[in-house]
Design an enzyme around this catalytic site. Structure first.
Site, PDB file in Angstrom:
ATOM      1  N   TYR A 200       0.872  -1.178   0.000  1.00  0.00           N
ATOM      2  CA  TYR A 200       0.000   0.000   0.000  1.00  0.00           C
ATOM      3  C   TYR A 200       0.908   1.226   0.000  1.00  0.00           C
ATOM      4  O   TYR A 200       1.726   1.395   0.908  1.00  0.00           O
ATOM      5  CB  TYR A 200      -0.901   0.025   1.228  1.00  0.00           C
ATOM      6  CG  TYR A 200      -1.956  -1.054   1.257  1.00  0.00           C
ATOM      7  CD1 TYR A 200      -3.239  -0.809   0.763  1.00  0.00           C
ATOM      8  CD2 TYR A 200      -1.702  -2.313   1.784  1.00  0.00           C
ATOM      9  CE1 TYR A 200      -4.224  -1.784   0.798  1.00  0.00           C
ATOM     10  CE2 TYR A 200      -2.676  -3.300   1.820  1.00  0.00           C
ATOM     11  CZ  TYR A 200      -3.929  -3.024   1.329  1.00  0.00           C
ATOM     12  OH  TYR A 200      -4.901  -4.001   1.364  1.00  0.00           O
ATOM     13  N   LYS A 296     -12.270  -5.145   2.674  1.00  0.00           N
ATOM     14  CA  LYS A 296     -13.251  -5.547   3.678  1.00  0.00           C
ATOM     15  C   LYS A 296     -14.635  -5.859   3.120  1.00  0.00           C
ATOM     16  O   LYS A 296     -15.507  -6.334   3.858  1.00  0.00           O
ATOM     17  CB  LYS A 296     -13.388  -4.439   4.734  1.00  0.00           C
ATOM     18  CG  LYS A 296     -12.148  -4.277   5.606  1.00  0.00           C
ATOM     19  CD  LYS A 296     -11.857  -5.554   6.352  1.00  0.00           C
ATOM     20  CE  LYS A 296     -10.532  -5.518   7.050  1.00  0.00           C
ATOM     21  NZ  LYS A 296     -10.092  -6.836   7.492  1.00  0.00           N
TER      22      LYS A 296
END
Length: 389
Positions: A200, A296
């Site tokens: 990331y 998620k």
């Protein structure tokens, strides 16, 4: 036609619920608006929490994910040329599994078909009737004929644009939403990943993510404008921009190739409350959406499935309505924690159009704090690998 549980939506959450119910002898019918081939061509995230893996095992579809998936014990965060690692196993004793959502769906279709599960494709004009009574029905059209599916309960797993959430009267539900002022341009390529774990990246030019599906299939993303179009970006322009946003060592190692899929996804956070109305229960994107930062979406849908499956088992096996009565409360308690994490991680890693230099310095200071503070790393790891159900 009659069933015990009518499931609207033939994506992974609807299929997982159907397969779990089958293992307990509870009958269901899955209604899907698209064809099976269409569902299986959707490209989605592929980072699975342990909770979802446990549900897949209980549903009898865990063998391939453990055989072909890639267990990740940590993830990498970068800012500029600096990079550090969050160690999941050090802080939680749990990894995550990299395994494409398409493959999860494929495994579930195979399992439902092997047990003659009732799957109805290309349904249209779906209407949920009598959800607030003891005798709900789902009416729909297939092959030009109007059909009625009588049932005990309805599971709305039909996504943000489906009929299920809209069936709950507006006077009884409240929506919460945050729309982010950027999107993700994603490219899938038949190239080896630049690193064996996800990266990331926060850079002055915007966010980037280096991900993968397997040892020869990579998935990369860069933050882009909302008005960008995939065709505005040549493959070469994408690879050049990705190199500018990741540390120099990784940029030099990046293997590029023709894109086999290119798309732009807007980012939003969304929650509707409650997730139940009478005998209608919302699951997954029908009730909530999270930004893809942290992967998620599918995992939060799986936690909904867990709570609903548990409640349905209680009512059918023990004549106990407690699980269904508290479904919305329990699901939402975890949903909001997931929304918080996705919002925090998105805010931490992206450049916002109106972001001041002061705000950027604060952002970098928070990343530096995360790099040097074990307690902060533990909190991130616990959220990333998945909060308990």
């Amino acid at each position: 036609m009659r069933t015990q549980v009518a499931i609207i939506g033939g994506g992974p959450s609807g299929l997982l619920l159907s397969q779990l119910l089958h293992t307990r002898g509870i009958d269901s019918v899955v209604l899907e608006r698209q064809t099976k081939a269409y569902v299986l061509q959707r490209i989605r995230a592929g980072v699975l929490e342990q909770g979802l893996l446990d549900l897949m095992t209980e549903a009898g579809v865990g063998e391939r994910v453990y055989r072909e998936g890639f267990a990740h014990d940590g993830t990498l965060l970068s800012y500029g040329d600096e990079m550090f690692r969050i160690d999941f196993t050090e802080h939680t004793d749990k990894p995550v599994m990299v395994y494409g959502q398409t493959e999860v769906t494929r495994d579930l279709y195979k399992a439902r078909e092997a047990t003659d599960g009732r799957l109805v494709f290309q349904v249209s004009d779906v209407e949920i009737v009598g959800a607030d009574t003891d005798s709900p029905e789902v009416q729909y059209t297939v092959d030009g004929a109007r059909q009625t599916l009588a049932c005990d309960y309805v599971a709305g797993c039909d996504g943000f644009h489906g009929v299920s959430r809209k069936t709950i009267p507006e006077t009884l539900r409240k929506d919460y939403e945050k729309v982010y002022p950027f999107g993700w341009l994603g490219v899938l390529s038949r190239t080896p990943p630049v690193h064996h774990e996800l990266i990331y990246a926060n850079s002055e030019r915007g966010f980037a993510l280096c991900s993968m599906r397997n040892e020869a299939l990579s998935r990369y993303y860069i933050q882009c404008r909302l008005d960008d179009r995939p065709e505005d970006w040549s493959d070469q322009a994408f690879w050049d921009e990705l190199r500018r946003r990741i540390p120099g060592e990784q940029a030099a190692r990046l293997v590029t190739g023709p894109s086999i899929e290119k798309s732009i996804a807007p980012l939003r956070s969304f929650v509707t409350e409650p997730m139940r109305w009478g005998r209608l229960f919302l699951c997954g994107d029908a009730a909530h959406i999270v930004p893809p930062t942290g992967a998620k979406g599918l995992n939060t849908a799986a936690s909904d499935v867990h709570y609903l499956y548990t409640g349905l088992r209680q009512i059918y096996e023990e004549s106990d309505a407690e699980g269904l009565d508290r479904y919305s409360e329990r699901a939402l308690a975890r949903v909001w924690k997931t929304e918080r994490f996705s919002w925090w991680f998105s805010t931490l890693m992206h450049r916002f159009p109106d972001q001041t230099e002061f705000e950027y310095k604060i952002q970098l200071a928070e990343i530096e704090f995360l790099r040097t503070n074990k307690a902060a790393q533990a909190a991130m790891a616990q959220n990333y690998v998945g909060l308990p159900y």
